[in-house]
Design a protein around this motif. Structure first.
Motif, PDB file in Angstrom:
ATOM      1  N   ALA A 178       0.835  -1.204   0.000  1.00 44.63           N
ATOM      2  CA  ALA A 178       0.000   0.000   0.000  1.00 44.63           C
ATOM      3  C   ALA A 178       0.868   1.252   0.000  1.00 44.63           C
ATOM      4  CB  ALA A 178      -0.937  -0.001   1.202  1.00 44.63           C
ATOM      5  N   LEU A 197       0.932   4.226  -2.853  1.00 48.46           N
ATOM      6  CA  LEU A 197       0.833   5.664  -2.598  1.00 48.46           C
ATOM      7  C   LEU A 197       1.985   6.421  -3.247  1.00 48.46           C
ATOM      8  CD1 LEU A 197      -0.380   5.933   1.114  1.00 48.46           C
ATOM      9  CD2 LEU A 197      -1.696   6.266  -0.973  1.00 48.46           C
ATOM     10  N   THR A 223     -11.135   3.963  -4.653  1.00 52.32           N
ATOM     11  CA  THR A 223     -10.077   3.453  -5.521  1.00 52.32           C
ATOM     12  C   THR A 223     -10.458   3.525  -6.992  1.00 52.32           C
ATOM     13  OG1 THR A 223      -9.382   1.988  -3.741  1.00 52.32           O
ATOM     14  CG2 THR A 223      -8.570   1.475  -5.928  1.00 52.32           C
ATOM     15  N   PRO A 242      -3.226   0.236  -8.560  1.00 51.30           N
ATOM     16  CA  PRO A 242      -2.756  -0.274  -7.265  1.00 51.30           C
ATOM     17  C   PRO A 242      -2.485  -1.768  -7.310  1.00 51.30           C
ATOM     18  CG  PRO A 242      -5.123   0.054  -7.201  1.00 51.30           C
ATOM     19  CD  PRO A 242      -4.649   0.578  -8.530  1.00 51.30           C
ATOM     20  N   TYR A 277      -8.015   3.546  -1.766  1.00 52.05           N
ATOM     21  CA  TYR A 277      -7.142   4.700  -1.992  1.00 52.05           C
ATOM     22  C   TYR A 277      -7.970   5.934  -2.320  1.00 52.05           C
ATOM     23  CZ  TYR A 277      -3.690   1.014  -2.323  1.00 52.05           C
ATOM     24  OH  TYR A 277      -2.903  -0.070  -2.060  1.00 52.05           O
ATOM     25  N   ALA A 306      -4.431   5.754   2.013  1.00 42.90           N
ATOM     26  CA  ALA A 306      -4.795   4.351   1.814  1.00 42.90           C
ATOM     27  C   ALA A 306      -5.421   3.876   3.117  1.00 42.90           C
ATOM     28  CB  ALA A 306      -3.573   3.507   1.473  1.00 42.90           C
TER      29      ALA A 306
END
Length: 140
Positions: free
Chosen positions: A46, A50, A75, A87, A94, A107
């Motif tokens: 995660a 980001l 997301t 992702p 997200y 996140a």
């Protein structure tokens, strides 16, 4: 009469119970360690997601001298707003809060042990983790 020697074949019940007890003890130690390892790996993924999203925003900033103004809340909206980003970790949601001069990427854990875990990254490279159990504080 000749004596026959009986050879023992198989295990006794006591030997079997001892082996099962040893396997149980090892499993009780190994499974929580493995679960912790998986959680840490998901947090790392995660964080990498980001960073990848921030690179998309920084790229836009270099071209226009302003961050794209966007506030996608989930997301799928984030993927639509930034098509160059995909992702890798699906157990996090997200979101982006972006103005022309700054942004904050978030996140949020959405399943399992990481539900409610919040990881953030800002344009000033401020990185935080909250509500992630043993992984709170700065990025790992």
């Amino acid at each position: 009469m000749p004596r026959t020697i009986r050879s023992s074949q198989g295990f006794t019940l006591i030997e079997l119970l001892i082996a099962i007890a040893i396997i149980g003890i090892l499993a009780s130690i190994a499974l929580p360690a493995y679960d912790s390892y998986i959680a840490k790996g998901r947090i790392k993924a995660a964080q990498a997601d980001l960073v990848g999203l921030s690179l998309n925003l920084e790229n836009a900033y270099q071209r226009t001298l302003a961050y794209p103004v966007a506030t996608p809340a989930d997301t799928s909206a984030t993927k639509t707003a930034f098509p160059g980003w995909q992702p890798a970790e699906a157990s996090f949601a997200y979101s982006v809060n972006s103005a022309a001069s700054a942004y904050t990427l978030t996140a949020t854990g959405s399943s399992g042990r990481l539900a409610g875990c919040i990881i953030t990254l800002t344009n000033g490279n401020v990185r935080t983790i909250a509500s992630c159990g043993a992984y709170n504080g700065n990025w790992l």
